[in-house]
Design an enzyme around this catalytic site. Structure first.
Site, short mmCIF file in Angstrom:
data_model
loop_
_atom_site.label_atom_id
_atom_site.label_comp_id
_atom_site.label_asym_id
_atom_site.label_seq_id
_atom_site.Cartn_x
_atom_site.Cartn_y
_atom_site.Cartn_z
N LYS A 61 65.93 134.55 -20.43
CA LYS A 61 65.12 133.34 -20.57
C LYS A 61 65.38 132.35 -19.42
O LYS A 61 64.68 131.37 -19.26
CB LYS A 61 65.37 132.69 -21.93
CG LYS A 61 64.83 133.52 -23.10
CD LYS A 61 65.18 132.87 -24.44
CE LYS A 61 64.73 133.68 -25.65
NZ LYS A 61 63.31 133.44 -26.02
N LYS A 105 65.11 127.04 -26.78
CA LYS A 105 65.00 128.43 -27.23
C LYS A 105 66.41 129.02 -27.23
O LYS A 105 67.35 128.39 -26.73
CB LYS A 105 64.10 129.23 -26.29
CG LYS A 105 64.46 129.05 -24.81
CD LYS A 105 63.51 129.76 -23.87
CE LYS A 105 62.14 129.11 -23.74
NZ LYS A 105 61.06 129.88 -24.30
N ARG A 106 66.59 130.22 -27.79
CA ARG A 106 67.89 130.87 -27.71
C ARG A 106 68.35 130.91 -26.25
O ARG A 106 67.53 131.03 -25.33
CB ARG A 106 67.79 132.30 -28.27
CG ARG A 106 67.72 132.37 -29.78
CD ARG A 106 68.92 131.76 -30.45
NE ARG A 106 70.10 132.59 -30.28
CZ ARG A 106 70.61 133.37 -31.22
NH1 ARG A 106 70.05 133.43 -32.43
NH2 ARG A 106 71.69 134.08 -30.99
N LYS A 121 53.89 126.28 -29.39
CA LYS A 121 54.16 125.02 -30.10
C LYS A 121 54.10 123.84 -29.13
O LYS A 121 53.54 122.78 -29.45
CB LYS A 121 55.57 125.05 -30.71
CG LYS A 121 55.80 126.13 -31.74
CD LYS A 121 57.30 126.22 -32.06
CE LYS A 121 57.63 127.53 -32.73
NZ LYS A 121 59.09 127.80 -32.75
N THR A 165 56.85 132.04 -28.75
CA THR A 165 56.00 131.21 -29.61
C THR A 165 56.32 129.74 -29.36
O THR A 165 55.48 128.88 -29.62
CB THR A 165 56.19 131.53 -31.12
OG1 THR A 165 57.60 131.52 -31.41
CG2 THR A 165 55.61 132.87 -31.47
N HIS A 189 59.13 144.09 -30.85
CA HIS A 189 59.37 142.73 -30.37
C HIS A 189 60.08 142.66 -29.04
O HIS A 189 60.38 141.56 -28.57
CB HIS A 189 60.21 141.94 -31.38
CG HIS A 189 59.43 141.46 -32.56
ND1 HIS A 189 58.69 140.30 -32.54
CD2 HIS A 189 59.24 141.99 -33.78
CE1 HIS A 189 58.10 140.13 -33.71
NE2 HIS A 189 58.43 141.15 -34.49
C1 LIG Z 1 59.74 128.78 -32.18
C2 LIG Z 1 61.19 128.89 -32.30
C3 LIG Z 1 61.88 129.84 -31.56
C4 LIG Z 1 61.21 130.75 -30.56
O1 LIG Z 1 61.17 130.09 -29.31
P1 LIG Z 1 60.80 130.88 -27.97
O2 LIG Z 1 60.66 129.80 -26.96
O3 LIG Z 1 59.51 131.59 -28.23
O4 LIG Z 1 61.92 131.81 -27.69
C5 LIG Z 1 63.25 129.92 -31.71
N1 LIG Z 1 63.92 129.11 -32.56
C6 LIG Z 1 63.29 128.17 -33.29
C7 LIG Z 1 64.07 127.31 -34.19
C8 LIG Z 1 61.91 128.04 -33.19
O5 LIG Z 1 61.28 127.10 -33.93
#
Ligand SMILES: *Cc1c(COP(=O)(O)O)cnc(C)c1O
Length: 835
Positions: free
Chosen positions: A563, A557-558, A667, A663, A366
């Protein structure tokens, strides 16, 4: 047969009247309340039990059909499952959402009110754990015999509060009110051992044997959660382990007579599954974490082998009947553990044991960030797992022999490949163990897999070409469109019928509608309504007023330097300066959300900076209403589902070569947000799918970024070339945004002007230019909404169902099993007594 005498199971009808009756019965007989005293949470639990009741029969039938057909099973081992709430997703997958809403209404309860009381099952940090949750949904939807295995942390991901602009972590006791979805299995209990020493002896046949003795013991107890696929035909199982003290503690009390100390010690051993480690990238090498990993792996393998041996005598058949997928290296100790079981408990010789092990395991990588690659001190492994230490050394010895035979005299290569990092303190490289002990290794996007082959794992690729394969991540359209965005889902269903929910490629039929003004308008109005909803939530929770007629620009995101939330914030500051200077900019609402690891100082400072910048912008009458910056606290699956349907611009701006896939990007695009992104991770595939003219790409690509980093340019070059950037950095350094503590952002400025490891300054100018292109596009509604429609239309390939098929074909060698369509009402088969 005894089972013939059992009465048939009562049927579980799901029309509103029957459901209302069932919920009422659950309220009385399980929750123990009447309608007068029931709280909303009591109603939630009663409804959850009634839904779970409707899963049980399918769940058992699914398991029976796997036994009957003796299928190959897939075991997905993950230290994290970020499931979110389960009530509405359960209702959707069972196809009884409307019935349940009507049933509750008969009882005077609004589904929308009680559903938000359910705590998120937040047994994960972020993307990795959410992928695991989506994969469970995909496997069950495709009728694949997939079992999730993980840890039932008593405290999941911490609850993030913002106090005075700073993140403060609060423990999240998600089990406080009980968990109506799970079935405790006190009888499914396995001992897990630690410590002790290894005895060596030769048996009668002259074989060298090992016995692991004088160990301490913790018990692993199973909790099962049913996992329904869409359509409710297949219901798979997620088994989570909880640590319980072993009976030894009772004995010790008798022996030593110190009852209080015995109980205190019991608590200490049960601490093992108490809390999820809240860091998503850097491993801190803590002993408790290593104990968690082995605890999880040991219990899981005992369970898998128990199930296998109920129907198979010959362990050589294991790879034909069992595929074990390791989600990152966290469960990689399963490799030496299976070896230990085969060697020591089944007296197998090394070679066949190793062959079985390698053919059974596969590993998902990952991350490329070196600090995120897990390693464990040899000394710690020696103390906690002395037998595994021997096995790890032997795996390494034989592996390096193979390398030596292939590449004679290449000492540097041996050092690069070894499972042991020799610079003191010596450490085991878990990624190397996972690669050596697996028949397949996969990356999670095309770019990431390519980088694994060419760089991070290039020596392994040379040794075993073809072992590294790609399975690009995906997301479940059930949760991330059907459930999260009912308005858009309804519009799509109106045009295409319901087939898209399990065949997301059908969204491609929307692409021509990008040219249809009426459809674009319907699409835009839905986004507008979702923005309105989010604006109301922001007002309700944060007391902030944002204008729903501004561009909703989202980065959720985190929080991590790679990022690059900082890049976004520098740009917000530049926008603010523009507005102050009388330069016209598109009105926008910048929305940020995300948690920082509790020990990650830079990430926490970035959160504070967002609040400090917001404070300045919101209190300046010149910018009020034209620019706002909102930080939404406690980003989790449920907040994601609130924010994403309202997003218009999706910021995916990681330094190229650092985000394995992402991911969140999928979304957001699925929900009609247009991406502003770097050529990183799955962004590249998203851009390919939607077309370069419906995606704002900017900045250095992975190769350029790597080259630039090697060249170590002086970051000040970028400031000299961009006056807006220089101004913002100057404001940070001088305390413009932190008048109460002018030195607050010194560490950020120093990092940027020092190494600028993530090339924030190098990419700023290109980023700002891309933002201007975004503004121009948004000012042309026909163009913008055509882009938005095309984003949704192109997301078919990012369905988790496609991802599951990739794993099934490229790694697991399994086929979907579809059990009978519907449970036969009333006459369903009686449960068989276990033999
Ligand atoms: C999808 C998701 C992530 C991953 O987000 P990235 O933008 O791909 O880092 C992290 N936390 C939650 C709660 C998510 O639903």
């Amino acid at each position: 047969m005894a089972s013939e005498a059992l009465p048939p199971l009562p049927s579980q009808p799901s029309d509103p009247a029957a459901l209302a009756q069932a919920i009422l019965e659950r309220l009385f007989f399980t929750v123990g309340k009447d309608t007068v005293t029931a709280t909303d949470r009591d109603w939630l639990h009663a409804a959850a039990y009634a839904v779970r009741d409707r899963l049980v029969e399918r769940w058992m039938e699914t398991q029976r059909s796997y036994y009957r057909r003796d299928v190959k099973r897939v075991y997905y081992l993950s230290m994290e499952f970020l499931l979110g709430r389960l009530l509405v997703s359960g209702l959707i997958n069972l196809g009884i959402l409307d019935e349940a809403r009507a049933a509750l209404r008969r009882l005077g309860i609004e589904l929308e009110r009680i559903r938000d009381l359910e705590p998120d099952a937040a047994l994960g940090n972020g993307g990795l754990g959410r992928l695991a949750a989506c994969l469970l949904d995909g496997m069950a939807t495709l009728g694949l015999p997939g079992y999730g295995y993980g840890i039932r942390y008593e405290y999941g991901m911490f609850y993030q509060r913002i106090e005075n602009g700073w993140q403060v972590e609060h423990p999240e006791n998600w089990l406080r009110y009980g968990n109506p979805w799970e079935f405790p299995r006190p009888e499914v209990l396995y001992p897990v051992r630690f410590g002790g020493r290894v005895l060596q002896f030769t048996d009668a046949a002259g074989r060298l044997c090992h016995r692991w003795v004088d160990t301490e013991e913790v018990m692993a107890m199973a909790y099962d959660t049913p996992v329904p696929g869409y359509g409710g035909r297949t219901v798979n199982n997620l088994r989570l382990w909880s640590a319980k003290a072993s009976r030894d503690f009772d004995l010790r009390y008798f022996n030593e007579g110190d009852y209080i100390e015995a109980v205190a010690e019991k608590n200490r051993s049960e601490n093992l599954s108490r809390v999820l480690y809240p860091s998503d990238t850097t491993e801190m090498g803590r002993e408790l974490r290593l104990r968690q990993e082995y605890f999880f792996v040991s219990a899981t393998l005992q369970d898998i082998l128990y199930r296998f041996r109920k129907t198979h005598g010959d362990l050589e058949l294991l790879p034909e009947k069992v595929a074990i997928q390791l989600n990152d290296t966290h469960p990689a100790l399963a490799i030496p553990e299976l070896m230990r079981i085969l060697l020591d408990e089944h007296a197998m010789a090394w070679e066949p044991a190793w062959e079985i092990t390698r053919a059974t395991f596969a590993y998902t990588n990952h991350t490329l960030l070196p600090e995120a690659l897990e390693t464990w001190p040899v000394e710690l492994v020696a103390r906690l797992l002395p037998r595994h230490l021997q096995i790890l050394y032997e795996i390494n010895r034989r592996f390096l022999e193979e390398v030596r035979a292939r590449f004679p005299g290449d000492e540097a290569r041996l050092q690069r490949l070894s499972l042991v990092e020799e610079t003191p303190p010596r450490r085991f490289r878990m990624a190397h163990l996972a690669v050596v002990g697996s028949h397949r290794v996969n990356g999670v996007s095309a770019l990431h897999t390519g980088l694994l082959r060419r760089e991070a794992l290039a020596d392994f690729e040379a040794l075993w070409p073809g072992r590294i394969v790609n399975c690009t991540n995906g997301i479940t359209p059930r949760r991330w469109l059907l459930q999260a965005n009912p308005r858009l889902a309804a519009l799509i269903t109106e045009r295409l019928g319901e087939g898209w929910v399990t065949d997301l490629d059908r969204l491609a039929e929307l692409a021509p509608l990008a040219e249809d003004a009426a459809f674009r308008d319907a699409f835009r109005r839905i986004k507008q309504a979702n923005k309105q909803d989010l604006a109301e939530r922001i007002h309700h929770h944060l007391g902030l007023d944002v204008r729903p007629d501004t561009l909703f620009d989202v980065q959720v995101k985190r929080i991590h330097e790679y990022k690059r939330q900082l890049l976004n914030l520098l740009h917000v500051a530049a926008l603010y300066n523009d507005l102050r200077a009388g330069i016209e900019r598109l009105p926008r609402t910048v929305i940020l959300a995300g948690k920082a690891a509790p020990g990650y100082r830079m990430a926490k400072l970035i959160i504070k900076l967002a609040h400090d910048i917001a404070e300045v912008i919101h209190h300046d009458p010149e910018t009020a209403g034209r620019l706002s910056l909102v930080f939404i606290p406690n980003y989790d699956v449920s907040t994601a589902a609130d924010i994403i349907p309202a997003a218009e611009l999706s910021q995916q701006i990681s330094t190229a070569g650092t985000e394995a896939s992402g991911t969140g990007n999928m979304k957001l695009a699925l929900n009609g947000a247009v991406t502003l992104g770097t050529l990183d991770g799955a962004n590249i595939e998203i851009r390919e799918a939607v077309g370069g003219d419906a995606f704002f790409a900017f900045g250095l690509d992975a190769e350029e970024a790597a080259r630039l980093r090697r060249a170590r340019p002086d970051p000040r070059t970028w400031l000299e070339a961009d006056a807006r950037l220089a101004r913002v950095i100057d404001q940070l350094a001088s305390g413009f945004f932190s008048p109460d503590d002018r030195g607050r952002y010194r560490p950020l400025v120093d990092a940027l002007l020092g190494e600028d490891r993530f090339l924030v300054l190098a990419d700023f100018t290109a980023y700002a230019a891309a933002q201007e292109a975004v503004e121009a596009a948004y000012r042309d509604p026909a163009r913008w909404w055509a882009m938005a429609v095309r984003n949704t239309a192109a997301m078919g390939r990012f369905s988790i169902d496609r991802t599951v098929r990739d794993y099934a074909a490229r790694i697991w060698g399994v086929e979907p099993v579809t059990p009978r369509r519907r449970p036969r009402p009333r006459t369903s088969p009686p449960p068989r007594l276990p033999r």
